[in-house]
Structures are given as C-alpha cells and as structure tokens.
Design a protein around this motif. Structure first.
Motif, PDB file in Angstrom:
ATOM      1  N   LYS A  65      37.526  41.945  49.028  1.00 22.32           N
ATOM      2  CA  LYS A  65      38.021  42.014  50.420  1.00 22.32           C
ATOM      3  C   LYS A  65      37.892  40.676  51.004  1.00 22.32           C
ATOM      4  O   LYS A  65      38.619  40.447  51.875  1.00 22.32           O
ATOM      5  CB  LYS A  65      36.992  43.013  51.284  1.00 22.32           C
ATOM      6  N   ARG A  66      37.106  39.894  50.634  1.00 18.67           N
ATOM      7  CA  ARG A  66      37.064  38.567  51.087  1.00 18.67           C
ATOM      8  C   ARG A  66      38.024  37.493  50.314  1.00 18.67           C
ATOM      9  O   ARG A  66      37.926  36.389  50.282  1.00 18.67           O
ATOM     10  CB  ARG A  66      35.761  37.992  50.898  1.00 18.67           C
ATOM     11  N   GLY A  67      38.849  38.128  49.298  1.00 19.28           N
ATOM     12  CA  GLY A  67      39.841  37.325  48.659  1.00 19.28           C
ATOM     13  C   GLY A  67      39.396  36.338  47.441  1.00 19.28           C
ATOM     14  O   GLY A  67      40.026  35.636  46.939  1.00 19.28           O
ATOM     15  N   ARG A  68      38.147  36.785  46.933  1.00 15.12           N
ATOM     16  CA  ARG A  68      37.485  36.363  45.805  1.00 15.12           C
ATOM     17  C   ARG A  68      38.144  37.067  44.475  1.00 15.12           C
ATOM     18  O   ARG A  68      38.462  38.220  44.413  1.00 15.12           O
ATOM     19  CB  ARG A  68      35.949  36.478  45.783  1.00 15.12           C
ATOM     20  N   ARG A  69      38.251  36.183  43.388  1.00 21.74           N
ATOM     21  CA  ARG A  69      38.844  36.880  42.085  1.00 21.74           C
ATOM     22  C   ARG A  69      37.552  36.992  41.078  1.00 21.74           C
ATOM     23  O   ARG A  69      36.852  36.075  41.087  1.00 21.74           O
ATOM     24  CB  ARG A  69      39.858  35.873  41.539  1.00 21.74           C
ATOM     25  N   ILE A  70      37.436  38.050  40.504  1.00 21.77           N
ATOM     26  CA  ILE A  70      36.424  38.149  39.533  1.00 21.77           C
ATOM     27  C   ILE A  70      37.176  38.591  38.075  1.00 21.77           C
ATOM     28  O   ILE A  70      37.897  39.380  38.145  1.00 21.77           O
ATOM     29  CB  ILE A  70      35.463  39.316  40.102  1.00 21.77           C
ATOM     30  N   CYS A  71      36.841  37.889  37.122  1.00 18.63           N
ATOM     31  CA  CYS A  71      37.478  38.227  35.933  1.00 18.63           C
ATOM     32  C   CYS A  71      36.553  38.897  35.233  1.00 18.63           C
ATOM     33  O   CYS A  71      35.211  38.404  34.986  1.00 18.63           O
ATOM     34  CB  CYS A  71      37.886  36.613  35.296  1.00 18.63           C
ATOM     35  N   SER A  72      36.999  40.076  34.787  1.00 17.53           N
ATOM     36  CA  SER A  72      35.991  41.003  34.012  1.00 17.53           C
ATOM     37  C   SER A  72      36.546  41.307  32.620  1.00 17.53           C
ATOM     38  O   SER A  72      37.529  41.197  32.363  1.00 17.53           O
ATOM     39  CB  SER A  72      35.549  41.994  34.891  1.00 17.53           C
ATOM     40  N   ASP A  73      35.587  41.853  31.734  1.00 11.23           N
ATOM     41  CA  ASP A  73      35.729  42.458  30.591  1.00 11.23           C
ATOM     42  C   ASP A  73      36.590  43.535  30.928  1.00 11.23           C
ATOM     43  O   ASP A  73      35.904  44.622  31.301  1.00 11.23           O
ATOM     44  CB  ASP A  73      34.563  42.412  29.842  1.00 11.23           C
ATOM     45  N   PRO A  74      37.619  43.932  30.261  1.00  8.22           N
ATOM     46  CA  PRO A  74      38.233  45.131  30.608  1.00  8.22           C
ATOM     47  C   PRO A  74      37.738  46.341  29.769  1.00  8.22           C
ATOM     48  O   PRO A  74      37.927  47.711  30.266  1.00  8.22           O
ATOM     49  CB  PRO A  74      39.739  44.957  30.086  1.00  8.22           C
ATOM     50  N   ASN A  75      36.827  46.170  28.904  1.00  7.70           N
ATOM     51  CA  ASN A  75      36.156  47.219  28.083  1.00  7.70           C
ATOM     52  C   ASN A  75      34.621  47.496  28.877  1.00  7.70           C
ATOM     53  O   ASN A  75      34.240  48.476  28.196  1.00  7.70           O
ATOM     54  CB  ASN A  75      35.976  46.701  26.732  1.00  7.70           C
ATOM     55  N   SER A  76      34.436  46.859  29.664  1.00  5.81           N
ATOM     56  CA  SER A  76      33.146  47.293  30.334  1.00  5.81           C
ATOM     57  C   SER A  76      33.134  48.246  31.250  1.00  5.81           C
ATOM     58  O   SER A  76      33.996  48.723  31.681  1.00  5.81           O
ATOM     59  CB  SER A  76      32.565  46.002  31.321  1.00  5.81           C
ATOM     60  N   ASP A  77      31.933  49.168  31.430  1.00  9.24           N
ATOM     61  CA  ASP A  77      31.756  50.348  32.132  1.00  9.24           C
ATOM     62  C   ASP A  77      31.964  50.045  33.611  1.00  9.24           C
ATOM     63  O   ASP A  77      32.723  50.622  34.222  1.00  9.24           O
ATOM     64  CB  ASP A  77      30.374  50.997  31.964  1.00  9.24           C
ATOM     65  N   TRP A  78      31.465  48.959  34.086  1.00 12.00           N
ATOM     66  CA  TRP A  78      31.795  48.636  35.572  1.00 12.00           C
ATOM     67  C   TRP A  78      33.186  48.343  35.782  1.00 12.00           C
ATOM     68  O   TRP A  78      33.820  48.940  36.794  1.00 12.00           O
ATOM     69  CB  TRP A  78      30.983  47.291  35.980  1.00 12.00           C
ATOM     70  N   ALA A  79      34.101  47.674  34.952  1.00 11.22           N
ATOM     71  CA  ALA A  79      35.563  47.572  35.214  1.00 11.22           C
ATOM     72  C   ALA A  79      36.044  48.663  35.165  1.00 11.22           C
ATOM     73  O   ALA A  79      36.950  48.977  36.095  1.00 11.22           O
ATOM     74  CB  ALA A  79      36.051  46.465  34.059  1.00 11.22           C
ATOM     75  N   GLY A  80      35.799  49.778  34.253  1.00  9.64           N
ATOM     76  CA  GLY A  80      36.511  51.082  34.192  1.00  9.64           C
ATOM     77  C   GLY A  80      36.257  51.871  35.599  1.00  9.64           C
ATOM     78  O   GLY A  80      37.320  52.393  36.040  1.00  9.64           O
ATOM     79  N   LYS A  81      34.986  51.592  35.969  1.00  5.94           N
ATOM     80  CA  LYS A  81      34.716  52.219  37.488  1.00  5.94           C
ATOM     81  C   LYS A  81      35.506  51.757  38.570  1.00  5.94           C
ATOM     82  O   LYS A  81      36.180  52.457  39.378  1.00  5.94           O
ATOM     83  CB  LYS A  81      33.478  52.404  37.766  1.00  5.94           C
ATOM     84  N   ALA A  82      35.598  50.441  38.377  1.00  2.73           N
ATOM     85  CA  ALA A  82      36.447  49.646  39.460  1.00  2.73           C
ATOM     86  C   ALA A  82      37.841  50.217  39.508  1.00  2.73           C
ATOM     87  O   ALA A  82      38.539  50.229  40.286  1.00  2.73           O
ATOM     88  CB  ALA A  82      36.336  48.266  39.585  1.00  2.73           C
ATOM     89  N   ILE A  83      38.338  50.181  38.213  1.00  2.00           N
ATOM     90  CA  ILE A  83      39.776  50.263  38.123  1.00  2.00           C
ATOM     91  C   ILE A  83      40.333  51.791  38.657  1.00  2.00           C
ATOM     92  O   ILE A  83      41.325  52.045  39.084  1.00  2.00           O
ATOM     93  CB  ILE A  83      40.157  50.166  36.611  1.00  2.00           C
ATOM     94  N   ARG A  84      39.106  52.621  38.309  1.00  2.00           N
ATOM     95  CA  ARG A  84      39.599  54.139  38.579  1.00  2.00           C
ATOM     96  C   ARG A  84      39.347  54.273  40.198  1.00  2.00           C
ATOM     97  O   ARG A  84      40.346  54.971  40.881  1.00  2.00           O
ATOM     98  CB  ARG A  84      38.594  54.944  37.970  1.00  2.00           C
ATOM     99  N   LYS A  85      38.505  53.489  40.850  1.00  2.00           N
ATOM    100  CA  LYS A  85      38.528  53.509  42.409  1.00  2.00           C
ATOM    101  C   LYS A  85      39.683  53.050  42.777  1.00  2.00           C
ATOM    102  O   LYS A  85      40.188  53.561  43.912  1.00  2.00           O
ATOM    103  CB  LYS A  85      37.235  52.688  42.669  1.00  2.00           C
ATOM    104  N   VAL A  86      40.183  51.995  42.308  1.00  2.00           N
ATOM    105  CA  VAL A  86      41.287  51.262  43.092  1.00  2.00           C
ATOM    106  C   VAL A  86      42.563  52.173  42.729  1.00  2.00           C
ATOM    107  O   VAL A  86      43.393  52.358  43.654  1.00  2.00           O
ATOM    108  CB  VAL A  86      41.605  49.768  42.544  1.00  2.00           C
ATOM    109  N   ASP A  87      42.611  52.790  41.534  1.00  2.00           N
ATOM    110  CA  ASP A  87      43.988  53.579  41.305  1.00  2.00           C
ATOM    111  C   ASP A  87      43.688  54.972  42.381  1.00  2.00           C
ATOM    112  O   ASP A  87      44.840  55.240  42.746  1.00  2.00           O
ATOM    113  CB  ASP A  87      43.764  54.041  39.711  1.00  2.00           C
ATOM    114  N   LYS A  88      42.499  55.543  42.599  1.00  2.00           N
ATOM    115  CA  LYS A  88      42.429  56.480  43.431  1.00  2.00           C
ATOM    116  C   LYS A  88      42.821  56.283  44.583  1.00  2.00           C
ATOM    117  O   LYS A  88      43.741  57.118  45.518  1.00  2.00           O
ATOM    118  CB  LYS A  88      41.187  56.897  43.212  1.00  2.00           C
TER     119      LYS A  88
END
Length: 124
Positions: A65-88
């Motif tokens: 929300k603050r415009g920051r970019r976070i580069c994450s491992d696409p295979n991590s559990d946290w990244a999977g949860k975040a992707i599902r949240k945004v997609d929903k």
C-alpha cells in the motif's frame, strides 16, 4: 553534400543513448535477490511475476500500500498466501464491476414457500 562533424557526433550520441536505454532500462526494475521480509497480507495490493531472461532470478514482486516492492521466493508459503489473497481481491473487484456483488449485501430475493397458504382452509 558535406557531412558535418557536429551532425556525426549527434548521430553517434543518439544511437549510443538508445542502446544504453534499451539494455539498462528494463534492468532497473529487476530483483537481484529475494528478500525474507514478510509484511501483513493486508498491506499487499498487487504482484507481478519476474522470470529469468532480462532479470537474473525468478521472483514474485509484491507491491505494498505504501508503494514498496518486495522481491520474494515464488515457492515460499508466504508468497503463495499473498498471491491467493491478491487474486481473490481482484476477482471480487471484477465481479463488483460486472454488478454481481455490491459490497457485502445481496440483491437476491429469498424464496418463500406458499405451501401453507395454498392448503384448503376449514371453516369453523
């Protein structure tokens, strides 16, 4: 026709700048390493997938929300949860645009059974 050294220098400079911009421009937004930073999922508003090619690593780039970019491992559990949240959230917004969902209320009229009112009534 006489070829001016100034025009030649300008042409060379323009060509060089175009090549530098084309080769370095896309690299400026690449992730060079994956961060272990984990922010609350409520702060994530969007993401993009970065694949190898122009960029050196495969990563998911989250936008907060603050415009920051976070580069994450696409295979991590946290990244999977975040992707599902945004997609929903994107799916809900798309349905709202189509008129399928209006906030948290429903515009469906509940069905009422008429079996009790259609039964023959006895007079006393």
């Amino acid at each position: 026709m006489r070829f001016s050294p100034v025009i030649a220098a300008l042409l060379c400079f323009t060509t060089w700048m175009s090549m530098v911009h084309a080769s370095i421009g896309p690299m400026a937004s690449c992730c060079y390493w994956r961060s272990k930073t984990r922010v609350p999922l409520e702060r994530i508003v969007d993401y993009t997938n970065q694949s190898e090619g122009l960029c050196p690593i495969t990563a998911v780039v989250f936008l907060t929300k603050r415009g920051r970019r976070i580069c994450s491992d696409p295979n991590s559990d946290w990244a999977g949860k975040a992707i599902r949240k945004v997609d929903k959230e994107k799916e809900i917004k798309a349905l709202q645009k189509m008129g399928g969902i209006k906030g948290s209320t429903s515009n469906i009229t509940p069905a009422v059974s008429n079996t009790a009112t259609n039964a023959p009534q006895k007079e006393c």
